[in-house]
Design a protein around this motif. Structure first.
Motif, PDB file in Angstrom:
ATOM      1  N   GLN A   1       0.821  -1.209   0.000  1.00 57.14           N
ATOM      2  CA  GLN A   1       0.000   0.000   0.000  1.00 57.14           C
ATOM      3  C   GLN A   1       0.857   1.261   0.000  1.00 57.14           C
ATOM      4  OE1 GLN A   1      -3.073  -0.302  -0.947  1.00 57.14           O
ATOM      5  NE2 GLN A   1      -4.334  -0.065   0.870  1.00 57.14           N
TER       6      GLN A   1
ATOM      7  N   GLY B   1       0.945   3.776  -3.117  1.00 57.95           N
ATOM      8  CA  GLY B   1       0.496   5.131  -2.815  1.00 57.95           C
ATOM      9  C   GLY B   1       1.530   6.173  -3.173  1.00 57.95           C
TER      10      GLY B   1
ATOM     11  N   HIS C   1       1.557   6.284  -7.110  1.00 60.18           N
ATOM     12  CA  HIS C   1       0.328   6.754  -7.764  1.00 60.18           C
ATOM     13  C   HIS C   1      -0.409   7.707  -6.827  1.00 60.18           C
ATOM     14  CE1 HIS C   1       0.997   3.699 -10.826  1.00 60.18           C
ATOM     15  NE2 HIS C   1       1.152   2.806  -9.862  1.00 60.18           N
ATOM     16  N   ILE C   2       0.101   8.905  -6.727  1.00 64.89           N
ATOM     17  CA  ILE C   2      -0.509   9.913  -5.858  1.00 64.89           C
ATOM     18  C   ILE C   2      -1.825  10.413  -6.446  1.00 64.89           C
ATOM     19  CG2 ILE C   2      -0.226  12.323  -5.118  1.00 64.89           C
ATOM     20  CD1 ILE C   2       1.120  10.348  -3.305  1.00 64.89           C
TER      21      ILE C   2
ATOM     22  N   ASN D   1     -10.857   7.309  -4.646  1.00 64.02           N
ATOM     23  CA  ASN D   1      -9.666   6.464  -4.605  1.00 64.02           C
ATOM     24  C   ASN D   1      -8.692   6.934  -3.532  1.00 64.02           C
ATOM     25  OD1 ASN D   1     -10.558   4.806  -6.659  1.00 64.02           O
ATOM     26  ND2 ASN D   1      -9.540   5.982  -8.276  1.00 64.02           N
ATOM     27  N   LYS D   2      -8.565   8.243  -3.391  1.00 65.05           N
ATOM     28  CA  LYS D   2      -7.673   8.777  -2.366  1.00 65.05           C
ATOM     29  C   LYS D   2      -8.218   8.482  -0.965  1.00 65.05           C
ATOM     30  CE  LYS D   2      -5.814  12.533  -5.199  1.00 65.05           C
ATOM     31  NZ  LYS D   2      -5.677  14.001  -5.379  1.00 65.05           N
TER      32      LYS D   2
ATOM     33  N   TYR E   1      -7.622   4.848  -0.288  1.00 63.20           N
ATOM     34  CA  TYR E   1      -6.205   4.538  -0.048  1.00 63.20           C
ATOM     35  C   TYR E   1      -5.800   4.892   1.376  1.00 63.20           C
ATOM     36  CZ  TYR E   1      -1.190   5.074   0.102  1.00 63.20           C
ATOM     37  OH  TYR E   1       0.127   5.006   0.490  1.00 63.20           O
ATOM     38  N   PHE E   2      -6.097   6.109   1.810  1.00 62.61           N
ATOM     39  CA  PHE E   2      -5.663   6.540   3.146  1.00 62.61           C
ATOM     40  C   PHE E   2      -6.414   5.787   4.249  1.00 62.61           C
ATOM     41  CE2 PHE E   2      -4.247  10.310   0.709  1.00 62.61           C
ATOM     42  CZ  PHE E   2      -2.926  10.337   1.132  1.00 62.61           C
TER      43      PHE E   2
ATOM     44  N   LEU F   1      -4.958   2.145   4.254  1.00 67.39           N
ATOM     45  CA  LEU F   1      -3.617   2.114   4.848  1.00 67.39           C
ATOM     46  C   LEU F   1      -3.686   2.350   6.351  1.00 67.39           C
ATOM     47  CD1 LEU F   1      -0.549   2.003   4.587  1.00 67.39           C
ATOM     48  CD2 LEU F   1      -0.574   4.453   4.044  1.00 67.39           C
TER      49      LEU F   1
END
Length: 410
Positions: free
Chosen positions: A302, A306, A309-310, A316-317, A320-321, A324
């Motif tokens: 992850q 991350g 691919h910022i 999606n963001k 992701y956060f 994680l």
């Protein structure tokens, strides 16, 4: 006047006879009964056993297909497509995800089956020898922790599904878009059929539940062991405090003397408790090892994805956060809950060191030596122990790993 102090202390420490049974074991059994719904049939009947075998076979089939696709890619028999859905990292992570699910099902099944004997030994410790008052909050804490893990995992998975399909995905296209997006390592567009999509969809949920359940088992069992050590330590603290007060009151003719054989009972209780921890460590070690390695891999993955691919949509963001953060929190919770066993196994030493010299005896000395030298912890099959120092070591290792990956990826 000499009295049977250990019996008197226990009577004072308990408020009523109906509270003498600890609620931890029945609560854990209830959790294991719920586990029959996702493939662990120990506390179920024939239907649960049939469902467990079906789940096992389906996970094995998906894992075999994922590994075969990975081998074909590595051998050059299939090519990366333009949108990158067949990259080695994604096929590898898919294989590891379902490999973890299969192993988690098998190891959890084995442990829950062994739990029947472990719980009988645990119950004997509660009802024989040094009988301690129950932890009145343990049931509430077990239920709360289980509910929180379930809720956070549910939110994480819902976000992953939305992230895979997009916010405005038509209902009639949802299943196809979700399966092709989340299982691109397994299926391509021309291979898609509804008869493959439905079992894959169901097994993806089962695999996610098993991943969270393996961590839940470790956390809950650690809570139970820590609770028992806490009660034992509290009893020793109370006894030593009474000894100190009695020493001051001797001139009033009310001596408080704890006999050697009573201290022996306390020492033997710690011996039996240490044996219980070792038994659980032996049976739970494989699951601890699997959980640690799996969490470590996906945390590193992850972080790596991350950093590379910022960009991406807002959902999606968010996913992701959140994902994680949930991974880190759950992995830390496993380590810290297990580390509490080691901490509480030696906490009684601080009380023994302040015991009055006038009542100091050979059994107290033996108990001190035993607590000082005995190594009590949960481990990953003996390869490593779960303690707080390991948490910092793993964090440093993850940082090094990410730096190496970034260097070679660039």
């Amino acid at each position: 006047m000499m009295v049977r102090v250990i019996d008197n202390e226990q009577e004072k420490y308990r408020k009523s006879e109906k509270l003498t049974r600890d609620k931890f074991l029945p609560t854990i059994e209830a959790v294991f009964k719920i586990a029959t719904w996702f493939g662990i049939p120990t506390y179920g009947g024939n239907v649960a056993f049939s469902w467990a075998l079906t789940t096992l076979a389906m996970l094995a089939a998906i894992l075999t297909a994922a590994i075969w696709k990975l081998i074909r890619l590595l051998a050059g028999l299939s090519q990366n497509n333009q949108n990158g859905k067949n990259r080695v990292s994604e096929r590898l992570s898919g294989s590891i995800f379902y490999g973890n699910a299969l192993l988690s099902l098998i190891l959890s099944w084995i442990f829950v089956k062994k739990w029947r004997n472990i719980s009988m030994k645990w119950l004997r410790l509660e009802t024989h020898g040094l009988r301690l008052p129950p932890d009145m909050t343990i049931k509430r804490r077990v239920v709360l922790v289980s509910a929180l893990i379930s809720a956070f995992a549910f939110v994480e998975h819902i976000l992953s599904m939305i992230s895979a399909t997009g916010v405005h995905c038509p209902v009639e296209e949802y299943l196809e878009r979700y399966v092709l997006s989340s299982h691109g390592f397994l299926l391509r567009q021309y291979e898609y059929t509804i008869w493959l999509a439905i079992p894959i969809f169901i097994m993806s949920k089962t695999a996610t539940i098993l991943w969270n359940f393996q961590d839940t088992i470790i956390i809950l069992i650690s809570m139970g062991l820590t609770s028992r050590y806490y009660r034992m330590n509290s009893f020793v603290k109370r006894v030593v405090g009474n000894e100190k007060r009695a020493e001051k009151d001797k001139k009033l003719g009310s001596p408080y003397c704890f006999k050697i054989n009573n201290w022996r009972k306390i020492r033997q209780a710690y011996v039996r408790q240490a044996a219980l921890v070792r038994r659980i460590d032996m049976d739970l070690g494989a699951l601890v090892l699997l959980s640690t390695l799996n969490n470590l891999y996906f945390i590193c993955l992850q972080l790596f994805l991350g950093i590379r691919h910022i960009d991406g949509t807002l959902i999606n963001k968010i996913y992701y956060f959140y994902s994680l953060g949930w991974l880190l929190f759950r992995a830390c919770s496993v380590v810290l809950s297990a580390a509490d066993i080691k901490l509480h196994s030696k906490r009684a030493l601080s009380y023994l060191y302040i015991c009055p010299s006038s009542v100091y005896n050979i059994e107290i000395k033996r108990l001190q030596d035993q607590l000082s030298n005995d190594k009590i912890f949960l481990s990953g099959m003996g390869f490593f122990s779960l303690d707080r120092q390991k948490l910092l070591q793993v964090a440093a290792m993850i940082v090094k790993y990410e730096l190496i990956l970034l260097q070679y990826d660039s």
